[in-house]
Design a protein around this motif. Sequence first.
Motif, PDB file in Angstrom:
ATOM      1  N   ILE A   1       7.233  41.473  38.864  1.00 16.48           N
ATOM      2  CA  ILE A   1       6.698  40.619  39.855  1.00 16.48           C
ATOM      3  C   ILE A   1       5.400  40.254  40.141  1.00 16.48           C
ATOM      4  O   ILE A   1       4.828  38.974  40.238  1.00 16.48           O
ATOM      5  CB  ILE A   1       7.110  41.020  41.219  1.00 16.48           C
ATOM      6  N   ALA A   2       4.539  41.178  39.847  1.00 19.07           N
ATOM      7  CA  ALA A   2       3.011  40.970  39.581  1.00 19.07           C
ATOM      8  C   ALA A   2       2.513  39.827  38.603  1.00 19.07           C
ATOM      9  O   ALA A   2       1.956  38.879  39.051  1.00 19.07           O
ATOM     10  CB  ALA A   2       2.350  42.243  39.504  1.00 19.07           C
ATOM     11  N   ASP A   3       3.224  40.252  37.459  1.00 17.04           N
ATOM     12  CA  ASP A   3       3.125  38.992  36.613  1.00 17.04           C
ATOM     13  C   ASP A   3       3.552  37.822  36.640  1.00 17.04           C
ATOM     14  O   ASP A   3       2.936  36.702  36.598  1.00 17.04           O
ATOM     15  CB  ASP A   3       3.912  39.712  35.135  1.00 17.04           C
ATOM     16  N   ARG A   4       4.739  37.474  37.412  1.00 11.39           N
ATOM     17  CA  ARG A   4       5.233  36.207  37.655  1.00 11.39           C
ATOM     18  C   ARG A   4       4.513  35.440  38.622  1.00 11.39           C
ATOM     19  O   ARG A   4       4.318  34.216  38.664  1.00 11.39           O
ATOM     20  CB  ARG A   4       6.630  36.360  38.027  1.00 11.39           C
ATOM     21  N   LEU A   5       3.770  36.203  39.468  1.00  7.20           N
ATOM     22  CA  LEU A   5       2.892  35.811  40.535  1.00  7.20           C
ATOM     23  C   LEU A   5       1.417  35.773  40.069  1.00  7.20           C
ATOM     24  O   LEU A   5       0.599  35.078  40.968  1.00  7.20           O
ATOM     25  CB  LEU A   5       3.189  36.444  41.859  1.00  7.20           C
ATOM     26  N   GLY A   6       1.230  35.897  38.880  1.00  5.73           N
ATOM     27  CA  GLY A   6       0.008  35.648  38.354  1.00  5.73           C
ATOM     28  C   GLY A   6      -1.255  36.509  38.474  1.00  5.73           C
ATOM     29  O   GLY A   6      -2.412  36.474  38.462  1.00  5.73           O
ATOM     30  N   MET A   7      -0.428  37.838  38.809  1.00  9.59           N
ATOM     31  CA  MET A   7      -1.459  39.082  39.258  1.00  9.59           C
ATOM     32  C   MET A   7      -1.327  40.036  37.795  1.00  9.59           C
ATOM     33  O   MET A   7      -0.201  40.225  37.423  1.00  9.59           O
ATOM     34  CB  MET A   7      -1.087  39.844  40.210  1.00  9.59           C
ATOM     35  N   MET A   8      -2.410  40.379  37.255  1.00 12.63           N
ATOM     36  CA  MET A   8      -2.142  41.454  35.964  1.00 12.63           C
ATOM     37  C   MET A   8      -1.755  42.605  36.388  1.00 12.63           C
ATOM     38  O   MET A   8      -2.339  43.321  37.066  1.00 12.63           O
ATOM     39  CB  MET A   8      -3.648  41.211  35.341  1.00 12.63           C
ATOM     40  N   PRO A   9      -0.508  43.090  35.625  1.00 10.80           N
ATOM     41  CA  PRO A   9      -0.006  44.399  35.827  1.00 10.80           C
ATOM     42  C   PRO A   9      -1.023  45.371  35.272  1.00 10.80           C
ATOM     43  O   PRO A   9      -2.020  45.219  34.428  1.00 10.80           O
ATOM     44  CB  PRO A   9       1.109  44.398  35.192  1.00 10.80           C
ATOM     45  N   PRO A  10      -0.962  46.637  35.678  1.00  7.85           N
ATOM     46  CA  PRO A  10       0.087  47.200  36.383  1.00  7.85           C
ATOM     47  C   PRO A  10      -0.197  46.802  38.125  1.00  7.85           C
ATOM     48  O   PRO A  10      -1.250  46.600  38.556  1.00  7.85           O
ATOM     49  CB  PRO A  10      -0.142  48.782  36.513  1.00  7.85           C
ATOM     50  N   TRP A  11       0.977  46.730  38.825  1.00  9.00           N
ATOM     51  CA  TRP A  11       1.104  46.278  40.242  1.00  9.00           C
ATOM     52  C   TRP A  11       0.154  47.178  41.301  1.00  9.00           C
ATOM     53  O   TRP A  11      -0.308  46.795  42.203  1.00  9.00           O
ATOM     54  CB  TRP A  11       2.453  46.393  40.539  1.00  9.00           C
ATOM     55  N   THR A  12      -0.118  48.471  40.625  1.00  9.84           N
ATOM     56  CA  THR A  12      -0.734  49.590  41.483  1.00  9.84           C
ATOM     57  C   THR A  12      -2.065  49.186  41.736  1.00  9.84           C
ATOM     58  O   THR A  12      -2.600  49.662  42.797  1.00  9.84           O
ATOM     59  CB  THR A  12      -0.629  50.883  40.672  1.00  9.84           C
ATOM     60  N   GLN A  13      -2.755  48.176  40.854  1.00  5.72           N
ATOM     61  CA  GLN A  13      -3.996  47.800  41.286  1.00  5.72           C
ATOM     62  C   GLN A  13      -3.988  46.526  42.456  1.00  5.72           C
ATOM     63  O   GLN A  13      -5.114  46.120  42.889  1.00  5.72           O
ATOM     64  CB  GLN A  13      -4.660  47.356  40.062  1.00  5.72           C
TER      65      GLN A  13
END
Length: 206
Positions: free
Chosen positions: A155-167
């Motif tokens: 989900i983070a990736d699809r919204l343009g946020m670099m995984p891991p989501w924990t950051q």
Amino acid sequence: MFETRPDRSMEVVLVGRSNVGKSTLMRQLTGHTFDTGRNPGVTRRPNHYDWASEDFVITDLPGFGFMSGVPEETREQIKTDVVRYLEAHAEKILVGVLVLDGKAAVDIIDRHLEREELPHDVEFFSLLEELGIQPVVAVNKIDKVEDRDQRLDEIADRLGMMPPWTQWQDVIAPISAKQGRIQALQDAVNAQFEAAKQEELKQFFS
């Protein structure tokens, strides 16, 4: 029907596709019962919940996207109304909570991308950013997801946020509204209140 907003200078809005659990989440946040249902599209107008003594309102905006039995023209009008509401009140909206169905969101986004269409969830996440509204992504129904971290990374990736989501824990909040497990969202929204120097609003998300 979108002209019912109370006269408040600070607001949090819930946005998202139909049937992702926005109204259930609204009930958990406010303790107030709103119409919910199994059929998408139950909420057709904004539900506002304001505290008389505070200059603050939380708003559940109607769901957009596919709704069983609802003509496409009506669906498009609802989506347009939601966009116009966000544009009209952007200066007063501190946080836009984009509610996703954690089980289905990635498949829905990818299906739209394969057809070279802009997925609604991606579109609204970008719109919030463009309007200067801080987005927080409430990934609902997380209890139904087997590999939680992988799904949140996707989900983070699809919204343009670099995984891991924990950051991105001040932006991405895994929740289960039906089970009342919404602490991650409360923490994320409160972090945004702090950043906006509106600590007095934290009482509403605790």
